[in-house]
Design a protein around this motif. Sequence first.
Motif, mmCIF file in Angstrom:
data_model
loop_
_atom_site.group_PDB
_atom_site.id
_atom_site.type_symbol
_atom_site.label_atom_id
_atom_site.label_comp_id
_atom_site.label_asym_id
_atom_site.label_seq_id
_atom_site.Cartn_x
_atom_site.Cartn_y
_atom_site.Cartn_z
ATOM 1 N N PRO A 103 0.830 -1.209 0.000
ATOM 2 C CA PRO A 103 0.000 0.000 0.000
ATOM 3 C C PRO A 103 0.859 1.252 0.000
ATOM 4 N N SER A 104 0.810 1.968 -1.084
ATOM 5 C CA SER A 104 1.636 3.165 -1.209
ATOM 6 C C SER A 104 1.176 3.949 -2.431
ATOM 7 N N THR A 105 1.528 5.214 -2.480
ATOM 8 C CA THR A 105 1.217 6.061 -3.627
ATOM 9 C C THR A 105 2.506 6.702 -4.127
ATOM 10 N N PRO A 106 2.928 6.387 -5.349
ATOM 11 C CA PRO A 106 4.142 7.006 -5.879
ATOM 12 C C PRO A 106 3.911 8.485 -6.164
ATOM 13 N N VAL A 107 4.999 9.200 -6.348
ATOM 14 C CA VAL A 107 4.953 10.636 -6.611
ATOM 15 C C VAL A 107 5.742 10.906 -7.884
ATOM 16 N N VAL A 108 5.221 11.814 -8.709
ATOM 17 C CA VAL A 108 5.947 12.186 -9.925
ATOM 18 C C VAL A 108 7.336 12.690 -9.541
ATOM 19 N N GLY A 109 8.329 12.149 -10.194
ATOM 20 C CA GLY A 109 9.723 12.495 -9.888
ATOM 21 C C GLY A 109 10.433 11.453 -9.052
ATOM 22 N N ASP A 110 9.688 10.486 -8.496
ATOM 23 C CA ASP A 110 10.331 9.416 -7.734
ATOM 24 C C ASP A 110 11.281 8.626 -8.632
ATOM 25 N N VAL A 111 12.463 8.352 -8.106
ATOM 26 C CA VAL A 111 13.433 7.523 -8.828
ATOM 27 C C VAL A 111 13.143 6.058 -8.531
ATOM 28 N N VAL A 153 9.406 8.178 -12.249
ATOM 29 C CA VAL A 153 7.945 8.236 -12.343
ATOM 30 C C VAL A 153 7.547 9.543 -13.021
ATOM 31 N N THR A 154 6.755 9.447 -14.086
ATOM 32 C CA THR A 154 6.319 10.633 -14.827
ATOM 33 C C THR A 154 4.826 10.894 -14.684
ATOM 34 N N ALA A 155 4.057 9.902 -14.272
ATOM 35 C CA ALA A 155 2.613 10.093 -14.095
ATOM 36 C C ALA A 155 2.104 9.022 -13.137
ATOM 37 N N VAL A 156 1.118 9.395 -12.326
ATOM 38 C CA VAL A 156 0.513 8.470 -11.368
ATOM 39 C C VAL A 156 -0.898 8.152 -11.830
ATOM 40 N N ASP A 157 -1.247 6.869 -11.801
ATOM 41 C CA ASP A 157 -2.582 6.449 -12.235
ATOM 42 C C ASP A 157 -3.651 7.032 -11.308
ATOM 43 N N PRO A 158 -4.847 7.277 -11.844
ATOM 44 C CA PRO A 158 -5.931 7.809 -11.001
ATOM 45 C C PRO A 158 -6.275 6.857 -9.858
ATOM 46 N N ASP A 159 -6.782 7.436 -8.805
ATOM 47 C CA ASP A 159 -7.206 6.650 -7.636
ATOM 48 C C ASP A 159 -8.528 5.949 -7.956
ATOM 49 N N ARG A 160 -8.475 4.644 -8.023
ATOM 50 C CA ARG A 160 -9.679 3.864 -8.300
ATOM 51 C C ARG A 160 -10.052 3.000 -7.096
ATOM 52 N N GLY A 161 -9.619 3.414 -5.923
ATOM 53 C CA GLY A 161 -9.960 2.703 -4.713
ATOM 54 C C GLY A 161 -9.015 1.574 -4.359
ATOM 55 N N GLN A 162 -7.975 1.380 -5.154
ATOM 56 C CA GLN A 162 -7.030 0.319 -4.865
ATOM 57 C C GLN A 162 -6.043 0.777 -3.791
ATOM 58 N N PRO A 163 -5.540 -0.146 -2.966
ATOM 59 C CA PRO A 163 -4.620 0.268 -1.896
ATOM 60 C C PRO A 163 -3.287 0.775 -2.425
ATOM 61 N N ALA A 164 -2.844 0.279 -3.582
ATOM 62 C CA ALA A 164 -1.563 0.714 -4.152
ATOM 63 C C ALA A 164 -1.812 1.274 -5.551
#
Length: 289
Positions: free
Chosen positions: A198-206, A227-238
């Motif tokens: 369970p985590s959310t990446p951030v744009v710019g993360d290596v 990381v250049t883009a983060v997928d939309p939040d669809r209710g998934q933990p990660a």
Amino acid sequence: MQPTARRRLLVVLASLTVALLLSDLAGWSVADGVRRGGGLVLGPVQRVLSGAPRDELAAVEAENVRLRTTTAEQQHRLDELGRLEELLGSTATTGRTLVPARVVATDVSPLGGRSVTIDAGSRDGVRTDSTVVAADGLVGRVVAVSPWTSDVQVLGSAGSVVAVRVGPAGALGTVSPPVAGDSESRPRGSLRLALVVPSTPVVGDVVRTLGSVDEMPYAAGVVVGTVTAVDPDRGQPARGATVRPAIDPDAIDVVGVLVPTARTAPRPATRPTAPTTAPKAAPVRGKAR
């Protein structure tokens, strides 16, 4: 040609030139005829006065071609040495043993991805599943070895999955090429990041390699991409994300094959000692006056 004859020819040329100018200025009807006649006379004379014989001109041109070719070859070698210096000074190779190599062939798979052939093989110490890096990060892994060459599966090829750590916290995940039916549209050549915690990446993360046992097929800590883009939040933990690879698969040239260093002795076991604390001194109480 003798100097006297050359001077005579120059006089003839000057005279014809003056005649053409006067006829043009005066608008004489014979100007066209004079011009045509002058062309017939001046053509051979100009070729005579043009300079060196044909064989000398051909020799000079051949020498110029040879010098240009030599200069281009020397510049290419200097460029290769510069890329090798960058590779040896990169974080991907720091503290590791590597075999330098050059890409000598490339092949694009109809299923997606790319493989390259390098000019180092088993006689150079290369083994199957060795990690291949460039100065900017991970290239891929060795999938086939011959005595003098090796085939490398480039990062992002169909079916390749790399375990990674993401961002400063080192969240665990995997990167792989986008697959048909992916819910997100990703740019060509990008990778799909899937986190397993369970985590959310951030744009710019290596994104770096997690590493494998004995550093095969992937050594730990090698840069995979950003990381250049983060997928939309669809209710998934990660949350998933899009990763831009650190290397350009169309521009791979000088690479290094990391030579794994397997352990030959067990790691020494250690027993932590309990922290010792000095006894507190008893407070000194003064007499009341």
